[in-house]
Design an enzyme around this catalytic site. Sequence first.
Site, PDB file in Angstrom:
ATOM      1  N   GLU A   1       0.591  -1.453   0.197  1.00  0.00           N
ATOM      2  CA  GLU A   1       0.187  -0.363   0.356  1.00  0.00           C
ATOM      3  C   GLU A   1       1.237   1.518   0.482  1.00  0.00           C
ATOM      4  O   GLU A   1       0.249   2.340  -1.231  1.00  0.00           O
ATOM      5  CB  GLU A   1      -0.762  -0.584   1.613  1.00  0.00           C
ATOM      6  CG  GLU A   1      -2.605  -1.187   0.967  1.00  0.00           C
ATOM      7  CD  GLU A   1      -1.680  -2.532   1.212  1.00  0.00           C
ATOM      8  OE1 GLU A   1      -0.237  -2.489   1.644  1.00  0.00           O
ATOM      9  OE2 GLU A   1      -2.689  -3.027   0.596  1.00  0.00           O
TER      10      GLU A   1
ATOM     11  N   HIS B   1     -10.662  -4.608  10.399  1.00  0.00           N
ATOM     12  CA  HIS B   1     -11.624  -4.373   8.513  1.00  0.00           C
ATOM     13  C   HIS B   1     -12.178  -3.234   9.146  1.00  0.00           C
ATOM     14  O   HIS B   1     -12.878  -3.456   7.836  1.00  0.00           O
ATOM     15  CB  HIS B   1     -11.443  -6.130   7.977  1.00  0.00           C
ATOM     16  CG  HIS B   1     -10.243  -5.672   7.212  1.00  0.00           C
ATOM     17  ND1 HIS B   1      -8.942  -6.206   8.253  1.00  0.00           N
ATOM     18  CD2 HIS B   1     -10.196  -7.090   6.398  1.00  0.00           C
ATOM     19  CE1 HIS B   1      -8.139  -6.813   7.200  1.00  0.00           C
ATOM     20  NE2 HIS B   1      -9.110  -7.057   6.298  1.00  0.00           N
TER      21      HIS B   1
HETATM   22  C1  LIG Z   1      -2.376  -4.716   4.076  1.00  0.00           C
HETATM   23  C2  LIG Z   1      -3.272  -5.109   3.691  1.00  0.00           C
HETATM   24  N1  LIG Z   1      -3.458  -5.056   2.754  1.00  0.00           N
HETATM   25  C3  LIG Z   1      -4.447  -6.044   1.870  1.00  0.00           C
HETATM   26  C4  LIG Z   1      -5.178  -7.485   2.414  1.00  0.00           C
HETATM   27  C5  LIG Z   1      -6.512  -7.618   1.232  1.00  0.00           C
HETATM   28  N2  LIG Z   1      -6.053  -8.896   1.805  1.00  0.00           N
HETATM   29  C6  LIG Z   1      -6.223  -9.595   2.629  1.00  0.00           C
HETATM   30  S1  LIG Z   1      -4.996 -11.566   2.651  1.00  0.00           S
HETATM   31  C7  LIG Z   1      -4.947 -10.948   0.356  1.00  0.00           C
HETATM   32  C8  LIG Z   1      -3.724 -11.580  -0.043  1.00  0.00           C
HETATM   33  C9  LIG Z   1      -3.067 -11.975   1.366  1.00  0.00           C
HETATM   34  O1  LIG Z   1      -1.907 -13.393   0.195  1.00  0.00           O
HETATM   35  P1  LIG Z   1      -1.127 -14.122   0.928  1.00  0.00           P
HETATM   36  O2  LIG Z   1       0.012 -13.395   2.240  1.00  0.00           O
HETATM   37  O3  LIG Z   1      -0.486 -15.089   0.122  1.00  0.00           O
HETATM   38  O4  LIG Z   1      -1.793 -14.979   2.147  1.00  0.00           O
HETATM   39  P2  LIG Z   1      -2.584 -16.205   1.672  1.00  0.00           P
HETATM   40  O5  LIG Z   1      -4.053 -15.196   1.618  1.00  0.00           O
HETATM   41  O6  LIG Z   1      -2.349 -16.485   0.597  1.00  0.00           O
HETATM   42  O7  LIG Z   1      -2.728 -17.352   2.679  1.00  0.00           O
HETATM   43  C10 LIG Z   1      -4.921  -9.509   1.340  1.00  0.00           C
HETATM   44  C11 LIG Z   1      -4.325  -8.575  -0.392  1.00  0.00           C
HETATM   45  C12 LIG Z   1      -4.601  -7.245   3.467  1.00  0.00           C
HETATM   46  N3  LIG Z   1      -5.932  -7.790   4.659  1.00  0.00           N
HETATM   47  N4  LIG Z   1      -3.889  -6.386   4.518  1.00  0.00           N
END
Ligand SMILES: Cc1ncc(C[n+]2csc(CCOP(=O)(O)OP(=O)(O)O)c2C)c(N)n1
Lengths: 318, 325
Positions: free
Chosen positions: B60, B129
């Site tokens: 971000e 959130h």
């Molecule tokens: C700072 C932030 N940006 C965006 C999000 C929205 N978000 C939640 S999970 C996610 C994907 C995360 O992917 P990864 O780190 O690969 O973990 P996975 O869900 O695949 O276990 C996103 C973009 C968030 N929770 N926090």
Amino acid sequence: MKKSELLHAYYLMRLARGFEARVAEQYLKGRIGGFCHLYSGEEAVAVGAMWHLRKEDYVIGSYRDHAYYLIRGGDPRRAMAELFGHEDGCCKGKGGSMHLFDRGINFLGGYAIVAGMCPIAAGLAKAAAYRKEDRVVVCFFGDGATNQGVYHEALNMASLYKLPVVWVCENNYYAIGTSVPRSSARESLAAKATAYDMPVSTVDGMDFLKMQSAAGRAVAAARAGKGPSFIEAKCYRYRGHSMSDPGTYRSKEEVEYWKSRDPLPHLKRIIQDDFEAGEEEFAAIDARVARELDEAVRFAEAGRELPPEKRLEDVYAE
Amino acid sequence: MPKITYREAVNQALFEEMHRDSSIIVFGEDVAEYEGSFKVTRGLLKEFGPERVFDTPISEAAIVGTAIGAALGGLRPAAELMTVNFAYVAMDQILNHLAVMRYMFGGQAALPVTLRMPGGGGHQLGAQHSHSLEVHFVHTPGLKVLCPATPADAKGLLKAALRDAGPVIFLEHEGLYNLAGEVPAEMEPARIGEAQVLRPGRDVTVVGYGAMTHAALAAAALLEAENVGAEVIDLRSLRPWDKAAVLESVARTHRAVVVEEPPPVCGIAAEVAVNIYENIFDELDAPVERVSGADAPMPYAKNLEQACIPRAEDVAAAARRALGR
Ligand SMILES: Cc1ncc(C[n+]2csc(CCOP(=O)(O)OP(=O)(O)O)c2C)c(N)n1
Ligand SMILES: [Mg+2]
């Protein structure tokens, strides 16, 4: 490893898998709300990574946290009650699916800001080092987290101060709909971590034995004061990112391929090959898990939410 | 007039403005191939291609910083933060760079940046959130902050943002995406800084914005049944905000209720109230009533969460207090 140990690992994976199936059911019934991320498919990562931990070690991770909590020894009843938003949940219903936490088992939380827990893990390790406590910190996060600034800041500091952290990157190839090659300039996340001058390894996260052996080395190094290590666990989530994601960005073939490498039958086969182990031993584990999960759902169904005035409690210490 | 949803209205504004101005680029997490986690950017990649519409890593701070650089370099970035909650990760870029650069560099740094971000509570997403960040942004000189409550305003105000000299923080409410309303097919940008009276009334003025405008409208309907005429003002723009419209109304009704979703301390309602006190104190027949979110992080449990977010009934009760009933 002894047969009883392998059977225990199998039990833990079954428990985590089974719990998620119950959660999905309850979610669709509307008893669980909010964002709800299931760990199904990735069980070998968490069971393997935590295999060498002792009671006093700390575990911290992302919002995909039901499995961390259960494998760490959390009470499935209090996890389910938390997901129901009930007062006898592990966080009184204030946290929910993404925010389990239990001091009693040194599971110090699921966090919903991607990479937000990484520096917290470093801080836990700093506290342990300063207090001369023999504790290791295992920190779980996804592939997506490796693109956050604070992730890099935390890896750098942990390595700089030689803190006892084991970084466990669950590389399930996707951050919601964005795949690793579309988001990380360096596709190997282990290679990306080498910038911070610590041991890194890339491990088949669908294989409990490989996971636990990599974790064994990392935990031993941390305990010996040699500082952090990084494990990239290649794995896959069977479901969408969360209960509200249909996951249409992944092909059916891809999902089927990973399911064909499911860590549960894989470990079962190993146990059967290496030891005398009859079907009834696995059936007994399944039955135990089913019993515990029935009990968890019953417990949650019987509970209730905190009275609304309690919403203002816990903001401050008094 | 065609009826479309708030989500479609935002989408239309992006489409139309991108057709009009080739310097607009759209980027953020999952905005292109996935078409946005709330499907707001649907069709944009297909229409405008990957040079103008692209996915970013979960970064971000760098998303906002990149928008700033792109604006300095002559583009009009319309970046999306997946939700407002993640703006916290980017606060340094937003508050310490984006907001101050024009001023700090003696007026030379033009920053036509629009940051779109959905937010707000009500979906059991818990403490990390469910934020409403408007107060943080409104507190900061250099930013404009828009909070549309209706599909028509979602479209009109976003068009305005995309043509503005900027920077503009554009706060979409997650709870409003499915709200349908009439939106002209051909639409001029709305005027930033202008409130709108959504319902006239003579007994009490109820000021809201975003989702709280709807709580105010519902409260007005409850009050009507009690023969109380509530005038509902939708602020639409929080910085600048339409002081004149609010003061004019309160000077007529002599009573005011201000509704906001975040916690009360140093909030929007406090700002509106103090302006009423400073300017038309003598016109008031009762203290200004504030209706705010609970002064606590957002809990997950449904009953606790509901108790943290102002409801129509809370607004109506505040109006009754102001009326001495
Ligand atoms: C700072 C932030 N940006 C965006 C999000 C929205 N978000 C939640 S999970 C996610 C994907 C995360 O992917 P990864 O780190 O690969 O973990 P996975 O869900 O695949 O276990 C996103 C973009 C968030 N929770 N926090
Ligand atoms: Mg991932």
